[in-house]
Design an enzyme around this catalytic site. Structure first.
Site, PDB file in Angstrom:
ATOM      1  N   HIS A  44      31.005  36.037  43.826  1.00 56.47           N
ATOM      2  CA  HIS A  44      30.623  35.298  42.623  1.00 56.47           C
ATOM      3  C   HIS A  44      29.617  34.196  42.933  1.00 56.47           C
ATOM      4  O   HIS A  44      29.878  33.295  43.730  1.00 56.47           O
ATOM      5  CB  HIS A  44      31.871  34.697  41.976  1.00 56.47           C
ATOM      6  CG  HIS A  44      31.609  34.044  40.667  1.00 56.47           C
ATOM      7  ND1 HIS A  44      32.053  34.561  39.471  1.00 56.47           N
ATOM      8  CD2 HIS A  44      30.924  32.927  40.346  1.00 56.47           C
ATOM      9  CE1 HIS A  44      31.663  33.778  38.481  1.00 56.47           C
ATOM     10  NE2 HIS A  44      30.967  32.773  38.995  1.00 56.47           N
ATOM     11  N   HIS A  77      33.740  41.282  44.124  1.00 59.22           N
ATOM     12  CA  HIS A  77      32.475  40.662  43.711  1.00 59.22           C
ATOM     13  C   HIS A  77      32.315  39.309  44.383  1.00 59.22           C
ATOM     14  O   HIS A  77      33.280  38.552  44.519  1.00 59.22           O
ATOM     15  CB  HIS A  77      32.476  40.489  42.188  1.00 59.22           C
ATOM     16  CG  HIS A  77      31.379  39.621  41.657  1.00 59.22           C
ATOM     17  ND1 HIS A  77      30.040  39.894  41.869  1.00 59.22           N
ATOM     18  CD2 HIS A  77      31.417  38.461  40.922  1.00 59.22           C
ATOM     19  CE1 HIS A  77      29.308  38.950  41.282  1.00 59.22           C
ATOM     20  NE2 HIS A  77      30.107  38.077  40.711  1.00 59.22           N
ATOM     21  N   PHE A 112      34.410  41.926  26.306  1.00 61.23           N
ATOM     22  CA  PHE A 112      33.552  40.759  26.086  1.00 61.23           C
ATOM     23  C   PHE A 112      32.459  40.726  27.157  1.00 61.23           C
ATOM     24  O   PHE A 112      32.489  39.909  28.080  1.00 61.23           O
ATOM     25  CB  PHE A 112      34.398  39.489  26.141  1.00 61.23           C
ATOM     26  CG  PHE A 112      33.819  38.302  25.417  1.00 61.23           C
ATOM     27  CD1 PHE A 112      32.458  38.121  25.259  1.00 61.23           C
ATOM     28  CD2 PHE A 112      34.664  37.340  24.873  1.00 61.23           C
ATOM     29  CE1 PHE A 112      31.944  37.023  24.590  1.00 61.23           C
ATOM     30  CE2 PHE A 112      34.172  36.224  24.209  1.00 61.23           C
ATOM     31  CZ  PHE A 112      32.806  36.071  24.060  1.00 61.23           C
ATOM     32  N   HIS A 128      39.767  38.756  28.402  1.00 56.43           N
ATOM     33  CA  HIS A 128      38.735  38.999  27.397  1.00 56.43           C
ATOM     34  C   HIS A 128      37.710  40.018  27.892  1.00 56.43           C
ATOM     35  O   HIS A 128      37.243  40.869  27.129  1.00 56.43           O
ATOM     36  CB  HIS A 128      38.030  37.696  27.018  1.00 56.43           C
ATOM     37  CG  HIS A 128      38.934  36.687  26.379  1.00 56.43           C
ATOM     38  ND1 HIS A 128      38.482  35.440  25.959  1.00 56.43           N
ATOM     39  CD2 HIS A 128      40.259  36.745  26.068  1.00 56.43           C
ATOM     40  CE1 HIS A 128      39.504  34.773  25.430  1.00 56.43           C
ATOM     41  NE2 HIS A 128      40.586  35.534  25.487  1.00 56.43           N
TER      42      HIS A 128
END
Length: 560
Positions: A123, A121, A526, A521
């Protein structure tokens, strides 16, 4: 004919000569010369994802790396140079474009103690009309299988600043797959504030684990073994492993690009004896603010100006994490700022005093375009209150739903005609949004509430956007005039009744992940997906998505 008529009118007004003369300053000869040093790549490159045993803190372990190094190679690119007010004809003749990215990711992984599929990815990159290239496994693409490859193709016409790339598959980047990405602006309005801005001024902060990530999935808390600065560090009880050195020359001003590339920890970043002037947050330049300490959460980036105005010597660079019992003894959590002419030895400098604390509410955009929509809490077109939680199964929730990877990537679902929340998977975690509307997300901290989201502060990242943080952590007031604009924000803590609130416009059709950037997480659910204008996204992406993107899924038996 329209162009010729327009040219004729501009010739009569004497404007074409202005355009033609000015246009010559856009050529590559006037742009920042990108580095040809080892471990620095341009926007057209190949990144091989490999397994390799390294010992960045003196402890050897097998890893997953981009290009065989940690951090991975710096990828450099350029924003287009515009040195004059652009006539309307400019858009007709030469659309504003920065460098085009053509990055081929090749999967050479074979160590089955960790994930052997992968994705990368980019970012902070908006990926306008290239959602398919965002690199997010199970959201915008299928994973890249061993011995497979995937070509990311996208342009970045309207962004410059400090970014990074990392695996977006499970918690794979905790095993090492992360690296810096910088888009330089040859026409930077703050360029007169610094003298040096190159590969030597990128500073990457990482937590590091001695065990492979699959062995840590259920190891709450996920305590790192060491802190690495530019890929080097030491761990308690370990050897005096080499530390990263940032070289400076007395009297020069440096633009340090600080990247929070951790899986969990946030760091308080300081340089003994030196103040820092913040000029950028997450790819968005801000009005300069002077601090002597800087909290950097996972996935956040800052540019700071540091003047080498101290006596020639060695000075500690410190990045202490939020984990308990942290120390700088023996060079832990540290790197070295070394002036030219200083001896090759560890510093003896002392930390502090710290009298210029960081205040996120003091950051304001350098070129403010205003918060979208009608000012005031709840006055956006779409207002969503998100309650975060942690359930009895040890999983995180957002509005009572835990994100689980869908059987088909969300983008593939949209391209197959699924547009409504009831059609899109995973159920309860997809938020379809209308096109060109203002969205306000209100996210109160819940860490002290039974069943609340423990393990914070949680850094929340939205793909495809930078958002306006109209209420920051640690502040109870709302700013709808000139708040900081960024793509990753800390939710703060319930101890001070934090209720972080952000705004953005749905001007980028496609499914965009919104998630906690503590990677452990995210692995535990999440996250949600903001599905912007699904019908428009289907029409748009169906024209631009290459055939090999579909093949990446079909070759794994993943078909709509």
């Amino acid at each position: 004919m329209l162009i010729m008529h327009t040219l004729a009118r501009l010739l009569a007004l004497g404007l074409v000569n202005i355009y033609l003369v000015s246009a010559t300053s856009i050529g590559p000869q006037f742009r920042r010369a990108l580095s040809k040093r080892a471990n620095v790549l341009g926007p057209v490159s190949t990144v091989e994802v490999v397994n390799k045993v390294i010992a960045p803190d003196g402890f050897p372990r097998s890893t997953v790396l981009a290009g065989g190094t940690f951090p991975g190679p710096l990828i450099q690119a350029q924003k287009v140079l515009l040195t004059f007010p652009r006539p309307a004809i400019y858009e007709l003749i030469s659309p504003c474009k920065g460098d085009e990215f053509l990055v081929n990711v090749v999967n050479l992984l074979n160590d089955t103690s960790m994930n052997v599929t992968t994705s990368i990815h980019w970012h902070g990159i908006f990926q306008h009309q290239s959602n398919w290239a965002d690199g997010t496994a199970f959201i915008t693409q299928c994973p890249i299988q061993p011995n497979g490859s995937f070509l990311h193709k996208f342009t970045v016409p309207d962004q410059a600043g400090t970014y990074w790339y990392h695996s977006h598959l499970s918690v794979q980047y905790c095993d090492g797959l992360r690296g810096p990405l910088v888009i330089y602006d040859p026409d930077d309005p703050l360029a007169d504030m610094y003298d040096v801005d190159d590969e030597s001024t990128v500073i990457m902060l990482s937590d590091w684990y001695h065990l492979p990530s699959p062995q840590l999935y259920n190891s709450i808390p996920f305590t790192p073994d060491s802190t690495l600065i530019n890929g080097l560090g030491r761990y308690p009880g370990g050897p005096a492993s080499p530390l990263a050195v940032v070289n400076v020359t007395q009297g020069q001003r440096y633009r340090f690009r600080i990247i929070g590339a951790s899986c969990d920890a946030w760091f308080n970043f300081t340089i003994d004896g030196h103040n820092m002037t913040i000029i950028e947050a997450d790819g968005n330049e801000v009005e300069p603010v002077v601090v002597d300490s800087l909290p950097v959460y996972a996935a956040q980036r800052y540019s700071v100006i540091v003047t080498a105005d101290q006596p020639v010597g060695n000075y500690w660079i410190r990045a202490v994490s939020d984990f308990p019992n942290q120390t700088f003894d023996g060079g832990l959590n540290s790197a070295i700022l070394r002036y030219s002419g200083a001896p090759i030895e560890d510093p003896t400098t002392e930390p502090g005093p710290y009298v210029l604390p960081f205040d996120e509410s003091a950051l304001h955009p350098l070129l403010a375009s205003g918060v979208p929509g009608i000012p005031g809490v709840g006055n956006a077109d779409v207002n969503i209150n998100i309650i975060t939680g942690f359930n009895a199964e040890g999983l995180f929730t957002m509005n009572n739903y835990t994100f689980v990877n869908p059987p088909l990537p969300v983008l593939l679902q949209i391209l197959s005609g699924a547009h409504s929340a009831s059609q899109l998977l995973p159920n309860g975690s997809i938020y379809p949004l209308p096109l060109n509307k203002t969205v306000e997300l209100s996210i109160p901290a819940t860490d002290l509430t039974p069943g609340g989201a423990v393990g914070g502060p949680h850094p929340m990242h939205l793909h495809g956007h930078a958002f306006d943080v109209v209420r920051v952590a640690g502040n109870s007031t709302y700013n709808y005039v000139n708040p900081v604009r960024r793509d990753t924000v800390s939710l703060g803590t319930q101890a001070v009744n934090d209720n972080v609130t952000i705004r953005f416009s749905t001007n980028n059709p496609g499914p965009w992940y919104f998630h906690c950037h503590i990677d452990w997480h995210l692995h535990d659910g999440f996250a949600v997906v903001m599905a912007e204008a699904p019908s428009v996204a289907e029409a748009q992406e169906s024209k631009t998505t290459p055939g090999y993107w579909y093949q990446l899924c079909s070759s794994q038996g993943i078909d709509p």
